[in-house]
Scaffold this motif. Structure first.
Motif, PDB file in Angstrom:
ATOM      1  N   GLU A 148      21.665 -14.503 -53.940  1.00  0.00           N
ATOM      2  CA  GLU A 148      21.608 -15.721 -53.125  1.00  0.00           C
ATOM      3  C   GLU A 148      22.307 -15.155 -51.843  1.00  0.00           C
ATOM      4  OE1 GLU A 148      24.013 -18.346 -55.314  1.00  0.00           O
ATOM      5  OE2 GLU A 148      23.057 -17.835 -57.067  1.00  0.00           O
ATOM      6  N   VAL A 149      21.591 -16.053 -50.768  1.00  0.00           N
ATOM      7  CA  VAL A 149      22.091 -15.920 -49.363  1.00  0.00           C
ATOM      8  C   VAL A 149      22.031 -17.119 -48.693  1.00  0.00           C
ATOM      9  CG1 VAL A 149      21.609 -14.697 -47.273  1.00  0.00           C
ATOM     10  CG2 VAL A 149      21.022 -13.621 -49.393  1.00  0.00           C
ATOM     11  N   CYS A 150      23.063 -17.434 -48.047  1.00  0.00           N
ATOM     12  CA  CYS A 150      23.214 -18.701 -47.296  1.00  0.00           C
ATOM     13  C   CYS A 150      22.866 -18.508 -45.818  1.00  0.00           C
ATOM     14  CB  CYS A 150      24.692 -19.294 -47.419  1.00  0.00           C
ATOM     15  SG  CYS A 150      25.228 -19.518 -48.961  1.00  0.00           S
ATOM     16  N   SER A 151      22.784 -19.573 -45.137  1.00  0.00           N
ATOM     17  CA  SER A 151      22.765 -19.423 -43.571  1.00  0.00           C
ATOM     18  C   SER A 151      23.615 -20.661 -42.940  1.00  0.00           C
ATOM     19  CB  SER A 151      21.308 -19.705 -43.256  1.00  0.00           C
ATOM     20  OG  SER A 151      20.966 -21.227 -43.003  1.00  0.00           O
ATOM     21  N   ILE A 152      24.094 -20.444 -41.776  1.00  0.00           N
ATOM     22  CA  ILE A 152      24.730 -21.423 -41.185  1.00  0.00           C
ATOM     23  C   ILE A 152      24.840 -21.462 -39.759  1.00  0.00           C
ATOM     24  CG2 ILE A 152      26.997 -20.198 -41.214  1.00  0.00           C
ATOM     25  CD1 ILE A 152      28.478 -22.667 -41.931  1.00  0.00           C
ATOM     26  N   GLY A 153      24.775 -22.562 -39.071  1.00  0.00           N
ATOM     27  CA  GLY A 153      24.969 -22.694 -37.550  1.00  0.00           C
ATOM     28  C   GLY A 153      26.239 -23.157 -37.137  1.00  0.00           C
ATOM     29  N   PHE A 154      26.798 -22.822 -36.100  1.00  0.00           N
ATOM     30  CA  PHE A 154      28.036 -23.362 -35.706  1.00  0.00           C
ATOM     31  C   PHE A 154      28.037 -24.540 -34.713  1.00  0.00           C
ATOM     32  CE2 PHE A 154      27.193 -20.209 -32.211  1.00  0.00           C
ATOM     33  CZ  PHE A 154      27.602 -21.011 -31.040  1.00  0.00           C
ATOM     34  N   THR A 155      26.983 -24.851 -34.021  1.00  0.00           N
ATOM     35  CA  THR A 155      27.054 -25.865 -33.028  1.00  0.00           C
ATOM     36  C   THR A 155      27.086 -27.119 -33.981  1.00  0.00           C
ATOM     37  OG1 THR A 155      24.550 -25.993 -32.886  1.00  0.00           O
ATOM     38  CG2 THR A 155      25.942 -24.655 -31.231  1.00  0.00           C
ATOM     39  N   GLN A 156      27.781 -28.244 -33.270  1.00  0.00           N
ATOM     40  CA  GLN A 156      27.925 -29.370 -34.022  1.00  0.00           C
ATOM     41  C   GLN A 156      28.962 -29.548 -34.985  1.00  0.00           C
ATOM     42  OE1 GLN A 156      24.276 -31.567 -34.207  1.00  0.00           O
ATOM     43  NE2 GLN A 156      23.309 -31.203 -32.163  1.00  0.00           N
TER      44      GLN A 156
END
Length: 145
Positions: free
Chosen positions: A2-10
């Motif tokens: 299992e792998v996640c992804s995330i962005g930081f803007t907003q």
């Protein structure tokens, strides 16, 4: 795996670190080309390394192998290129780099998330990386935080 992804803007720092903590993330792979820009706010490399350790008990790693080249990124962002053209060039870059062979799968042995700046994964290279690896490795389950 299992792998996640995330962005930081907003996202506020509170939202960002709460998402990571709730997902049980123990390693953040930074796949940005530039991780020291003033525009990165609380996600500048050294600040992020500290915050992850203190708030989430997580490891930080920068993985430039999974970042676009300056030329590909500039063509898309600065020169307002199309997403399909960016996607095609970035997928070719990953294939040329043979990331499925070059990347150590042990990086994903603990709960891991890929980080980039885009608020959602729809038009972000972190999604392309994970989709590509799922196609090559076959055993990836992906969650976009």
């Amino acid at each position: 795996m299992e792998v996640c992804s995330i962005g930081f803007t907003q996202k506020t720092a509170e939202q960002f670190f709460t998402l990571l903590r709730r997902a049980g993330i123990r390693r953040l792979l930074d796949v940005r080309l530039n991780n020291v820009s003033q525009l990165a706010g609380f996600t500048k490399r050294e600040d992020l390394r500290y915050f992850l350790r203190e708030i989430c008990g997580a490891d930080y790693r920068h993985e430039p192998l999974l970042a676009p080249t300056r030329e590909i990124l500039d063509e898309y962002k600065k020169h307002k290129g199309s997403w399909p053209a960016y996607e095609e060039k970035f997928l070719a870059l990953m294939a040329d780099r043979k990331i499925e062979d070059s990347l150590d799968r042990a990086l994903f042995a603990i709960p891991t998330a890929l980080l980039c700046s885009e608020p959602t994964a729809e038009h972000c290279h972190r999604r392309l990386v994970l989709d590509y690896l799922r196609d090559k490795w076959g055993d990836l389950t992906i969650t976009h935080l």
